[in-house]
Design a protein around this motif. Sequence first.
Motif, short mmCIF file in Angstrom:
data_model
loop_
_atom_site.label_atom_id
_atom_site.label_comp_id
_atom_site.label_asym_id
_atom_site.label_seq_id
_atom_site.Cartn_x
_atom_site.Cartn_y
_atom_site.Cartn_z
N THR A 511 0.82 -1.17 0.12
CA THR A 511 0.16 -0.08 0.07
C THR A 511 0.59 0.89 -0.11
N ALA A 512 0.35 1.90 -0.39
CA ALA A 512 0.76 4.01 -0.42
C ALA A 512 0.30 5.21 -0.03
N TYR A 513 0.73 5.89 0.62
CA TYR A 513 0.37 7.05 0.35
C TYR A 513 1.02 8.71 0.56
N TYR A 514 0.15 9.92 -0.05
CA TYR A 514 0.73 10.70 -0.81
C TYR A 514 1.02 11.66 0.21
N GLU A 515 2.35 12.01 -0.07
CA GLU A 515 2.14 13.22 0.84
C GLU A 515 2.93 14.43 -0.22
#
Length: 791
Positions: A511-515
Amino acid sequence: MDSKHCYHCGDHCGRNVVTFDKKKFCCNGCKVVYEIFSANDLSYYYDLQSAAGATPGVIEGKYDFLDNSAIVERLTEFQGGNVQIVNLYIPHIHCSSCIWVLENLNKLNPFVSSSQVDFPKKTARITYHSNNISLRELVVLLARIGYGPNISLNDFDKKKKGADRSLIYKLGIAGFAFGNVMFLSFPEYFQEQGFWLDKYKDLFRWLMFVFSLPVVFYAAQDYFISAYKGLRSKILNIDVPIALGILVLFARSTLEIIFDWGSGFFDSLTGLVFFLLLGRFFQQKTYSFLSFERDYKSYFPIAVTRITSKGKEIATQVYDIGAGDRLLIRNSELIPVDGILIKGNARIDYSFVSGESVPVSKKSGDKVFAGGKQLKGAIEIEVLKSMSQSYLTQLWSNSVFETDKSSKFQTLTDSIGKRFTIAVLLIAFVATSFWIYYDPSKAINVFTAVLIIACPCAIALAAPFTLGNMLRIFGRKKFYLKDTGTIERLARVDTAIFDKTGTITTSRKSTAYYEGMPLTDAEESLLKNTLRASNHPLSRTLYEMLSEQNIITLDEYEEHLGKGLEGKKDDAHIKIGSADFIDKVGVHDALHTSVHISSNDTYKGKYIFHNEYRDGVHELFGSLSKTMELVILSGDNEAEKPRLEMLLPKSTSMYFNQKPKDKLEFIKGLQQQDKKVLMVGDGLNDAGALAQSEVGITISENINVFSPACDGILDASKFRQLHQYILASKKAMKIIKLSFILSLLYNVVGLYFAVTGQLQPVIAAILMPLSSISIVVFTTVMTNLLGSRLR
């Protein structure tokens, strides 16, 4: 070569002798071929084997049909740019001289790139520059030097050639003759006075002689031909004692009935040939079965991306692809089937197919061939025909990619074979001399029995049948290996190196999330389409996460190995990769795996990944650590090191921030310490390391990771079984060694009974093929038993 025979082909010159360079030729054709060879530094052809050539036939106009472009397209298996490849059946291929001259065709014509001879099939696979030499000119060149190919309608229609049934015919004739000779021998078996068939003895003996003629001169001819060719090349092969034994039996039996010394040994003679052919038939059927299993049933576990009629992209196994399907081929992916380019800018490296490393550009509507590697972004193709597994297997085993990874078992069997025949002939003559002195009645039986009973065939068969069957078994378990030599090398590895991303991690669960600053719709569209062309595991994860976007064709796309990607469309430019790659100074990712993004040279932000490791990683590394050294070589930073230290054995060495070149040098360093290295990687960034290691394996999940550099492909679902497969390879080596011991015992015991006169030739003829059959059965049963325990 005496003065009455042609220096080139060996035929009798007769009255029309042509003299040139102090050598005699039977015709001008042979003289011209000699001139061609001499002028092109190919006279070594005659040193390998005297009179090896064939008289070239009249060829004027014979191959004019090959100027027809439609026929050429059907006959050639590859056409790309200036390169064509054709596979020709050349029936005259018969010895080492033939192989040597055909594989040196480039000396006769510099526009021939390479030529590879398949001696058992009598074929030559020739790569040539079609702009400089046409197929017709190539075939005429072959015909001029006496190697004219047979080009039939079967080749034009690409039909499978009918099976060679000559062995079955020979076996049938030998069996028929053997049965009748046994029947006609009844008066000899019943030596009682007054037996009612005694008056027909002479007739029966001459009938036995008649039945033996087709057996000796037709059914057994392969043994004589092989022995003759071996002797002509000054090589004592295994067929020499067999042919000598058959000749001695036939000559002695014929003399006995001519001079009424007895009934001869026609029953032993016909029985000998029948059982020898029966053994050969069994071996041939078994080998054909193993080859069929490898080529047509054990498919590469390669997933390709199929585009549905609704535009959805679905990962599909390559053997489920059919004509008319539309495929997405990403950057650095291998094209698995022949097709028509529909969309995108194709720049294809066909070195896997042709050995030519110059990339070929293709435009929409052009044909692309299986085996090419797309180098510049993503393309879409429409499939012309389904995948030919045997074709890809042939390419994978092509000599262009062979390295010096020799087989010690092949070396051992070759060494035994060379010395075995000399030893057998010596024992036969010594034992016969002894019996001529002590009991002449046994001498002929002893001589023949020794020649027949001793056989290195069982030794020679042990390794190929064991390893061939293991290839088939591994293939069924979704572990596909390049060749049998890979199993042998896999059994010797003592160090295992694993890449991290895409190898011990899985993109399906990551999984990944954006900053960072929000991306505009145009930027997200360009990002998604740039990621679409990449096969890197992180690219695939991010691509699947992003929302649906319209598919666009990029103006420019470039993938920088181990660094990142960049794509351009009109005035928009996007870069995706490491902080260094996008020139983001002062950013450190020590605590996590990140992918940074810049748009038009403006830093936008980063995606932070949470890696998920494959099921069974802990158990696999735990079992491997008991028998070998373990190393993690990762191109990522040390963010995952604490998790890996908890997951993996304490003895596992870990190295991070490793570029592809660093991995290659690391493996070279280990090999200089005499380590045998197994490299498990993703097939894309790790191609150099895979090729350098003793065994290179790629993990196949839902992407096309096939690389010519790898030695094996392991389906991701079987990752936890890797140690089992390594142990199975080690046990296969033990089966081969045990087979060697059994074969050696057979030869020692058999020779003892033969030398002491306790073994009749017909019994020896039964035992000889039985020894080979027993080894084949033993290796097949043991490997199947071994395979049944694999999951």
